[in-house]
Design an enzyme around this catalytic site. Structure first.
Site, mmCIF file in Angstrom:
data_model
loop_
_atom_site.group_PDB
_atom_site.id
_atom_site.type_symbol
_atom_site.label_atom_id
_atom_site.label_comp_id
_atom_site.label_asym_id
_atom_site.label_seq_id
_atom_site.Cartn_x
_atom_site.Cartn_y
_atom_site.Cartn_z
ATOM 1 N N GLY A 66 -7.544 5.524 -5.572
ATOM 2 C CA GLY A 66 -7.329 5.978 -6.936
ATOM 3 C C GLY A 66 -7.193 4.808 -7.883
ATOM 4 N N SER A 67 -6.375 4.973 -8.905
ATOM 5 C CA SER A 67 -6.263 3.966 -9.960
ATOM 6 C C SER A 67 -5.329 2.833 -9.549
ATOM 7 C CB SER A 67 -5.723 4.613 -11.237
ATOM 8 O OG SER A 67 -4.358 4.970 -11.066
ATOM 9 N N VAL A 119 -1.540 3.748 -10.208
ATOM 10 C CA VAL A 119 -0.876 4.562 -9.192
ATOM 11 C C VAL A 119 -0.775 3.793 -7.872
ATOM 12 C CG1 VAL A 119 -0.971 6.709 -7.870
ATOM 13 C CG2 VAL A 119 -1.591 6.701 -10.291
ATOM 14 N N GLU A 149 -7.465 1.567 -1.930
ATOM 15 C CA GLU A 149 -8.800 1.351 -2.479
ATOM 16 C C GLU A 149 -8.732 1.772 -3.937
ATOM 17 O OE1 GLU A 149 -13.331 2.888 -2.687
ATOM 18 O OE2 GLU A 149 -11.869 4.054 -1.554
ATOM 19 N N CYS A 205 -15.737 4.365 -8.275
ATOM 20 C CA CYS A 205 -14.841 3.230 -8.530
ATOM 21 C C CYS A 205 -15.601 1.920 -8.711
ATOM 22 C CB CYS A 205 -13.800 3.109 -7.423
ATOM 23 S SG CYS A 205 -14.478 2.920 -5.777
#
Length: 394
Positions: free
Chosen positions: A245-246, A249, A268, A302
């Protein structure tokens, strides 16, 4: 602006009834302890698909307890690797048998292209599972040569209970990139799919049980990151956590892992990837790669190449070619086989992208094409190209 497929097109794909909307804990579909639910939305229309059980800390506690008991006392970690592999192979076969329904779920929940899901995403899930099934009986240690009269060896063992937090952009592919090696190793696990795309994860849990994966080995808690995700990251009985995710986070996941039990962490995280094109490039090929690099999967990747740097010798020619291709790019119903780009995953991402477009305009960038929503409903956006951006422009 991109080409827009007619929203009135009647799809030949039958949308299945939603079979699974509850948490999957210890081999059973159950309501959340609170009884709360949340809506999962079809990004093609903005309409509600179903209400999904909203798991919270207490539900994560139950799922972790089931996973811990399955690891400490259950058969899965104690089975021969070949037997775990056999069950995983059966799981893969069941996925192949349900490929159309699984692809449909990811299309209506995430806006992903149905043709891509059916031909690539879901079959690749089964391939990933089979790959790790083949590795399940090949987990070996080493005997080490010592300088003195000692016997030394390494032994690889399953780490225990793993927590997997899945993103919304590839709800099937990234689920199986996490759970497949964990299953092969003999771990048990708690999975939290993204709240935007919970449907396929619950269906996979159903297939896992049919394949013979023992109760408690694979648990799925649907819910939100700040509650269910945070509970997994900070749980004292989770031995490892994996998150995609980001970066924002990701930092919270790492911090929660550190202040709880120093659990292992795998991250990741997204970035802003540049594409660099030099004068010796084939302009047509380079333009196609640049466009695909940002518009594949609606840009929800991403490593999407959202910035393109072009050497000045071919700059004007490439920009012209890129604009031509963007205007011909087909946006519309992801069930339409002619469509190249479906809707953004949800209203939040839709509005975020539009805000970036407005930011570019305010910063003085030149808008060459696109920049507007498409259609009267759903979360569709035209392929958009800016030039003359400042170095700090987002």
């Amino acid at each position: 602006m991109g080409s827009h497929s007619d929203d009135s097109l009647v799809s030949s794909v039958k949308i299945p009834a939603i079979k699974f909307t509850k948490l999957f804990i210890n081999g059973e579909f159950v309501d959340s302890i609170s009884g709360k639910t949340f809506e999962t939305i079809d990004p093609r229309t903005g309409e509600v698909i179903a209400r999904i059980a909203e798991g919270d800390k207490e539900d994560v506690d139950l799922a972790v307890k089931a996973a811990r008991d399955a690891f400490d006392n259950g058969p899965w970690p104690r089975l021969p690797g070949s037997e775990r592999g056999r069950i995983m192979m059966k799981f893969a076969d069941l996925i192949d048998q349900n490929v159309e329904e699984l692809a449909t779920l990811d299309t209506i929940d995430a806006g992903k292209l149905f043709s891509m899901g059916k031909a690539r995403d879901i079959p690749n899930v089964a391939t990933t599972l089979r790959y790790y099934a083949g590795a399940a009986d090949k987990i070996h240690g080493e005997v080490l040569k010592m300088s003195r009269e000692f016997h030394a060896y390494t032994l690889r063992e399953p780490i225990g209970v793993a927590g997997h937090i899945i993103p919304w952009n590839f709800p099937s592919s990234l689920l199986f990139s996490k759970i497949s090696p964990a299953l092969a190793a003999g771990c048990t696990m708690v999975v939290k799919p993204a709240e935007q795309t919970p449907l396929s994860a619950l269906y996979y849990a159903h297939l896992a049980k049919l394949a013979g994966i023992p109760d408690g080995v694979l648990n799925v808690v649907t819910g939100f990151g700040p509650t269910a995700g945070a509970a997994i990251s900070s749980h004292m009985d989770v031995d490892a956590v994996s998150f995609t995710g980001s970066p924002e986070v990701g930092r919270k996941v790492m911090q929660a892992a550190a202040v709880s039990n120093l659990k292992m962490v795998s991250l990741e995280l997204g970035g802003k990837s540049p594409l660099i094109i030099f004068d010796d490039a084939d302009v047509d090929v380079a333009a196609q790669l640049a466009l695909t690099g940002i518009l594949f999967n609606k840009g929800e990747v991403c490593v999407a190449s959202s910035r393109v740097y072009v050497q000045e010798g071919i700059y004007d020619e490439l920009v012209k070619k890129l604009v031509e291709k963007a205007k011909a790019w087909v946006v519309g119903d992801p069930f339409d086989p002619k469509v190249q780009q479906g809707p953004q995953v949800n209203k939040e991402q839709f509005e975020k992208i539009l805000s970036y477009i407005e930011h570019g305009k305010r910063e003085g960038a030149t808008l060459l094409t696109g920049g507007k929503p498409l259609g009267g409903k759903g979360y569709y956006i035209e392929p958009t190209i800016f030039t003359d951006l400042g170095i700090l422009c987002r």
